[in-house]
Write a protein that holds these residues in place. Structure first.
Motif, PDB file in Angstrom:
ATOM      1  N   VAL A 175      31.358   8.334  -8.203  1.00  0.00           N
ATOM      2  CA  VAL A 175      30.077   8.713  -8.791  1.00  0.00           C
ATOM      3  C   VAL A 175      29.282   9.533  -7.786  1.00  0.00           C
ATOM      4  O   VAL A 175      29.136   9.131  -6.629  1.00  0.00           O
ATOM      5  N   ASP A 176      28.752  10.665  -8.238  1.00  0.00           N
ATOM      6  CA  ASP A 176      27.855  11.460  -7.404  1.00  0.00           C
ATOM      7  C   ASP A 176      27.020  12.355  -8.309  1.00  0.00           C
ATOM      8  O   ASP A 176      27.523  12.853  -9.331  1.00  0.00           O
ATOM      9  N   LEU A 177      25.750  12.548  -7.942  1.00  0.00           N
ATOM     10  CA  LEU A 177      24.890  13.442  -8.712  1.00  0.00           C
ATOM     11  C   LEU A 177      25.425  14.859  -8.705  1.00  0.00           C
ATOM     12  O   LEU A 177      25.208  15.625  -9.649  1.00  0.00           O
ATOM     13  N   ASP A 178      26.118  15.216  -7.637  1.00  0.00           N
ATOM     14  CA  ASP A 178      26.738  16.534  -7.498  1.00  0.00           C
ATOM     15  C   ASP A 178      28.148  16.467  -8.092  1.00  0.00           C
ATOM     16  O   ASP A 178      29.071  15.926  -7.478  1.00  0.00           O
ATOM     17  N   ALA A 179      28.309  17.018  -9.293  1.00  0.00           N
ATOM     18  CA  ALA A 179      29.584  16.895  -9.997  1.00  0.00           C
ATOM     19  C   ALA A 179      30.725  17.544  -9.225  1.00  0.00           C
ATOM     20  O   ALA A 179      31.846  17.016  -9.199  1.00  0.00           O
ATOM     21  N   GLU A 180      30.476  18.691  -8.575  1.00  0.00           N
ATOM     22  CA  GLU A 180      31.537  19.367  -7.838  1.00  0.00           C
ATOM     23  C   GLU A 180      31.972  18.550  -6.631  1.00  0.00           C
ATOM     24  O   GLU A 180      33.167  18.460  -6.336  1.00  0.00           O
ATOM     25  N   PHE A 221      31.930  10.559 -12.325  1.00  0.00           N
ATOM     26  CA  PHE A 221      30.715  10.402 -13.105  1.00  0.00           C
ATOM     27  C   PHE A 221      29.560  11.001 -12.315  1.00  0.00           C
ATOM     28  O   PHE A 221      29.578  11.018 -11.082  1.00  0.00           O
ATOM     29  N   THR A 222      28.534  11.477 -13.027  1.00  0.00           N
ATOM     30  CA  THR A 222      27.370  12.048 -12.350  1.00  0.00           C
ATOM     31  C   THR A 222      26.193  11.088 -12.318  1.00  0.00           C
ATOM     32  O   THR A 222      25.103  11.462 -11.877  1.00  0.00           O
ATOM     33  N   SER A 223      26.392   9.851 -12.751  1.00  0.00           N
ATOM     34  CA  SER A 223      25.359   8.818 -12.621  1.00  0.00           C
ATOM     35  C   SER A 223      26.015   7.454 -12.703  1.00  0.00           C
ATOM     36  O   SER A 223      27.087   7.298 -13.310  1.00  0.00           O
ATOM     37  N   LEU A 224      25.364   6.474 -12.106  1.00  0.00           N
ATOM     38  CA  LEU A 224      25.858   5.101 -12.209  1.00  0.00           C
ATOM     39  C   LEU A 224      25.784   4.627 -13.654  1.00  0.00           C
ATOM     40  O   LEU A 224      26.679   3.907 -14.125  1.00  0.00           O
ATOM     41  N   ALA A 254      31.760  15.305  -6.360  1.00  0.00           N
ATOM     42  CA  ALA A 254      32.508  14.158  -6.886  1.00  0.00           C
ATOM     43  C   ALA A 254      33.943  14.548  -7.229  1.00  0.00           C
ATOM     44  O   ALA A 254      34.891  13.798  -6.948  1.00  0.00           O
ATOM     45  N   GLN A 255      34.110  15.725  -7.809  1.00  0.00           N
ATOM     46  CA  GLN A 255      35.452  16.183  -8.172  1.00  0.00           C
ATOM     47  C   GLN A 255      36.307  16.410  -6.930  1.00  0.00           C
ATOM     48  O   GLN A 255      37.484  16.023  -6.893  1.00  0.00           O
ATOM     49  N   LEU A 276      30.382   4.601  -5.316  1.00  0.00           N
ATOM     50  CA  LEU A 276      29.109   5.184  -5.715  1.00  0.00           C
ATOM     51  C   LEU A 276      28.520   5.976  -4.551  1.00  0.00           C
ATOM     52  O   LEU A 276      28.098   5.408  -3.551  1.00  0.00           O
ATOM     53  N   GLY A 277      28.519   7.305  -4.692  1.00  0.00           N
ATOM     54  CA  GLY A 277      28.116   8.189  -3.603  1.00  0.00           C
ATOM     55  C   GLY A 277      29.349   8.683  -2.884  1.00  0.00           C
ATOM     56  O   GLY A 277      30.203   7.880  -2.478  1.00  0.00           O
ATOM     57  N   THR A 278      29.478  10.005  -2.724  1.00  0.00           N
ATOM     58  CA  THR A 278      30.707  10.554  -2.139  1.00  0.00           C
ATOM     59  C   THR A 278      30.420  11.384  -0.888  1.00  0.00           C
ATOM     60  O   THR A 278      31.108  12.373  -0.616  1.00  0.00           O
TER      61      THR A 278
END
Length: 348
Positions: free
Chosen positions: A31-36, A51-54, A38-39, A6-8
């Motif tokens: 998981v990260d709010l920033d989808a890019e 994922f973009t949210s927990l 996280a990818q 959770l958090g990248t």
């Protein structure tokens, strides 16, 4: 064990590398709010899902544990959600931004019967673990006096970047940007170094904090430079030993160095850990008569990451636990109270 990170951000890479190298661990999501972001992280560590949210990850739910590497101010909310969903939690330090939240997290994890640990990274130092073993074995007798320091120099040296222009460092100098200064940032590390090393809780303390002038205006852009740069603490431990703990960002010549010394009625121990490695020395027995220090050999120790995995497999909680980290957070919080009142505080 199936793990979601959770958090990248920067520290997440350490979690991914360490957990990914442990047999039986599968990192199944990031998981990260920033989808890019996280990818990119998932691709770097061959993680199948992002994922973009927990909440989104919990709705999927096909995992056992969470490595919480979010910014400090989000530890409480996110860890509580994971616990409510029945997930074991390995949380970055500090456990929370104040004792009330930290205590609530410990209560919730214990009530749910879930494994809960905090990544106090210097527990991975083999020399510190050996120091603790020697103390427990009575190698230096009853400890009377303790010294501990955490020395950094990034307010003087640009070895890690220029704090005047880099938001990575500037925010640490501004309370409005979420910083509790040196005490809040690295205080838990050096207090743990001392309390764990001598196997004794902190029972009372007197603390001084100082934010030195760093700019004629006291501000750079939106950053008001008011968070403490240095702290000193006078401590008493549950064992009866007295101690002095201090930390600063002004220590020229020390990029990132922790030191612990303990003196007992049979001898002394000293451990030092820094960017160039670690050392452990002891002066005891006949050596105490002539003040001769000898190097102590050490063996590798399991990391916090390994011990968390083992705890999940065995069902027996590992150390450092949420409860331990909450107790340390209480000491940190009381440091600010002591500074304000200019008096010694009993840690109740």
């Amino acid at each position: 064990m199936r793990l979601v990170i959770l958090g990248t951000g920067n520290m997440a890479s350490s979690h991914a590398a360490h957990f990914g190298a442990i047999d039986g661990v599968e990192i199944v999501g990031a998981v990260d709010l920033d989808a890019e972001r996280a990818q990119r992280f998932a691709q770097s560590y061959d993680i199948a899902r992002t994922f973009t949210s927990l909440d989104e990850a919990l709705d999927w739910g096909q995992f056992d544990s969470v490595a919480n590497v979010t910014p400090d101010r989000f530890h409480f909310e996110t860890s509580m959600k994971a616990i409510e969903a029945g997930k074991h939690v390995f949380c970055e330090k500090p456990l929370a931004t104040h004792y009330g939240h930290a205590e609530g997290m410990a209560d919730a994890a214990e009530a749910a019967g879930l494994v809960n640990m905090v990544n106090l990274t210097y527990r991975n130092v083999a020399e510190l673990q050996k120091f603790r073993q020697l103390v427990d074995e009575g190698a230096i007798g009853t400890i009377k006096h303790v010294e501990a320091s955490y020395l950094q120099s990034w307010l003087v040296s640009k070895a890690w970047g220029d704090w005047r222009t880099d938001p990575t460092w500037l925010w640490r100098l501004s309370t409005a940007h979420g910083s509790n200064g040196t005490l809040g940032d690295i205080g838990i590390h050096i207090l743990d170094f001392a309390a764990f090393g001598i196997n004794a809780p902190i029972t009372s303390m007197f603390c001084r904090l100082k934010a030195f002038d760093k700019d004629p205006d006291g501000q750079i852009g939106d950053y008001v430079l008011d968070a403490n740069d240095s702290f000193t603490m006078s401590l008493e431990f549950g064992s009866g030993a007295l101690g002095v703990v201090h930390a600063t960002r002004w220590a020229s010549g020390y990029l990132n160095t922790l030191r612990l010394r303990a003196y007992g009625d049979k001898g002394g121990l000293e451990v030092q850990h820094g960017m160039n490695g670690s050392s452990l020395q002891m002066c005891a027995g006949e050596d105490a008569e002539i003040a001769h220090w000898q190097d102590v050999p050490v063996e590798p120790v399991p990391t916090n990451y390994h011990r968390f995995v083992e705890a999940v497999h065995s069902g027996v909680n590992g150390d450092p636990s949420f409860r331990y980290a909450a107790d340390m957070q209480k000491v940190l919080d009381l440091g600010f109270v002591s500074e304000t009142k200019r008096q010694e505080i009993v840690v109740g």
